[in-house]
Design an enzyme around this catalytic site. Sequence first.
Site, mmCIF file in Angstrom:
data_model
loop_
_atom_site.group_PDB
_atom_site.id
_atom_site.type_symbol
_atom_site.label_atom_id
_atom_site.label_comp_id
_atom_site.label_asym_id
_atom_site.label_seq_id
_atom_site.Cartn_x
_atom_site.Cartn_y
_atom_site.Cartn_z
ATOM 1 N N HIS A 73 -6.572 13.141 -21.762
ATOM 2 C CA HIS A 73 -6.415 14.582 -21.973
ATOM 3 C C HIS A 73 -7.551 15.194 -22.770
ATOM 4 O O HIS A 73 -7.343 16.028 -23.649
ATOM 5 C CB HIS A 73 -5.067 14.879 -22.643
ATOM 6 N N GLU B 195 -4.045 13.328 -13.475
ATOM 7 C CA GLU B 195 -2.644 12.991 -13.738
ATOM 8 C C GLU B 195 -1.733 13.614 -12.677
ATOM 9 O O GLU B 195 -0.550 13.864 -12.933
ATOM 10 C CB GLU B 195 -2.239 13.449 -15.143
ATOM 11 N N HIS C 24 -0.711 8.287 -12.517
ATOM 12 C CA HIS C 24 0.436 7.436 -12.832
ATOM 13 C C HIS C 24 1.260 7.141 -11.582
ATOM 14 O O HIS C 24 1.230 7.885 -10.599
ATOM 15 C CB HIS C 24 1.313 8.092 -13.897
#
Length: 336
Positions: A214, A280, A8
Amino acid sequence: MIIDAHAHLVAPDGLYAYRAALIADGGYHASQPKIPDDVLAQTAAGNVAVMDSVGTDLQLLSPRPFHLGSSMQPDRLVDPWVRANNDTIARTVALYPDRFAGVGALPLIPDRSVDVAFAELDRVVDLGFVGVLINPDLHEGRGTTPTLGDRYWYGLYEKLVERDLPMHIHSAGCYSERETYSEHFVTEESIAILSMLRSSVFADFPSLRVMISHGGGSVPYQIGRWQAEVLHPALGGSPESERFETSLRRFWFDSVLHHPPSLELLLRTVGADRVLFGTEKPGSGSAPNPDTGRDFDDIKPVIEGFGFLSDTDRSAIFEGNARLVFPALKNVAGRP
């Protein structure tokens, strides 16, 4: 090459100040975030330093999901805020075109047709983005959004197939009193898988490519329940029904699991050819693990240490699968 398929945007504070200004004026004066080039360059360089520290060559950057605000009111706030995130990603990619590629958010709005997002979808394609991030709960815990198996989403699926874009499923904020946004991620990822497999989506859109965040939420951990339901005669199943573990391989999954036995379960359940390396990082997993001396989200050594994986498996996880799911990566050179 090591491609991190789930990362991100590391953004300057100016991006989030822009959101505060949007909310304060009700979206009547949507301008542009005040992010000077040198400030953006500093945050991007910091992210590159993190990547270098763990051996990542290329990250696919999407907006921070819990900031996306799909349910913001008035809903005219959503489009300029999503565009600002995508523009900041595009500027970051331009600074390091061999280290980043963009995955854009879409201004999908609760109770509105999905076609409200098509102009932005076309725009991010023109910006060179390689995929889109989809929040499956546009109400963000406040209401009932049709599940991804519902025909509500079909216009979006048609558009994604037309543009040859994959979608990365990742829940956003959560304003329910019952769960935090981190808990909501797991809930929505699980519902996404089960609702799509109970529907005709993959029969109607066989070329649709879907990556679940995830490690698939709770589904791999609870797979025995879903295997039994598919075959249970009282629930409409039969010995001739497609096995659940076969259906599950219609999805791709990232490796953003911070517990090695959990990641091993995912790989053994869906196969190394359906898992994309993702971290992430930097994110909620960027905390030191006292058992290893590394951060929880330093996942590359974990995959390298799995003796049941072949060199071919590792190559697929680290790079090959990302190139299958995100074919526009052919336009991204990557660092030498």
